[in-house]
Scaffold this motif. Structure first.
Motif, PDB file in Angstrom:
ATOM      1  N   GLN A   1     -45.713-103.402  55.051  1.00 37.53           N
ATOM      2  CA  GLN A   1     -47.149-103.510  55.265  1.00 37.53           C
ATOM      3  C   GLN A   1     -47.425-104.349  56.502  1.00 37.53           C
ATOM      4  OE1 GLN A   1     -48.241-105.188  51.378  1.00 37.53           O
ATOM      5  NE2 GLN A   1     -49.326-103.288  50.926  1.00 37.53           N
TER       6      GLN A   1
ATOM      7  N   GLN B   1     -42.600 -99.670  51.592  1.00 34.51           N
ATOM      8  CA  GLN B   1     -42.843-101.051  51.165  1.00 34.51           C
ATOM      9  C   GLN B   1     -43.333-101.945  52.292  1.00 34.51           C
ATOM     10  OE1 GLN B   1     -42.870-100.283  48.099  1.00 34.51           O
ATOM     11  NE2 GLN B   1     -41.418-101.779  47.238  1.00 34.51           N
TER      12      GLN B   1
ATOM     13  N   GLY C   1     -42.751-107.088  53.380  1.00 31.80           N
ATOM     14  CA  GLY C   1     -42.092-106.067  52.601  1.00 31.80           C
ATOM     15  C   GLY C   1     -40.627-105.957  52.956  1.00 31.80           C
ATOM     16  N   SER C   2     -40.101-104.761  52.834  1.00 28.42           N
ATOM     17  CA  SER C   2     -38.692-104.511  53.128  1.00 28.42           C
ATOM     18  C   SER C   2     -38.495-104.424  54.635  1.00 28.42           C
ATOM     19  CB  SER C   2     -38.231-103.218  52.454  1.00 28.42           C
ATOM     20  OG  SER C   2     -36.869-102.954  52.736  1.00 28.42           O
TER      21      SER C   2
END
Length: 121
Positions: free
Chosen positions: A3, A1, A26-27
């Protein structure tokens, strides 16, 4: 996840300046080191600059005194200010970040897609 998205590349004349940025999204539980590498046609990829979470920096000898790496931890972003650009600086520049994507997750090295920097008269 996770980026990494780079921006700021382009065409510039020798002696000019460019400022690259790379934002992680993301995460993300935490980010350790961040850095920039580059690869010119016919040459191997090389480290340009790196910065730790605490702000310590290192630079390739070829860019010392001309480039400055910085980061904004609140924005999960790393920057590369490039001054006094030379034709030999022409390359695709890639950002990277060592990220822990979640609590209990492993530190992982992520890479951006690269941005072209061309120095030419």
């Amino acid at each position: 996840q996770v980026q990494l998205v780079e921006s700021g590349g382009g065409l510039v004349q020798p002696g000019g300046s460019l400022r690259l940025s790379c934002a992680a999204s993301g995460s993300i539980f935490g980010i350790s080191n961040m850095g920039w590498h580059r690869q010119a046609p016919g040459k191997q990829r090389e480290l340009v600059a790196a910065i730790t979470s605490g702000g310590s920096t290192i630079y390739a000898d070829s860019v010392k005194g001309r480039f400055t790496i910085s980061r904004d931890n609140a924005k999960n972003t790393v920057y590369l200010q490039m001054n006094s650009l030379k034709t030999d600086d022409t390359a695709v520049y890639y950002c990277n970040a060592v990220i822990r994507p979640r609590i209990g997750g492993s530190l992982t090295d992520y890479w951006g897609q690269g941005t072209q920097v061309t120095v030419s008269s």
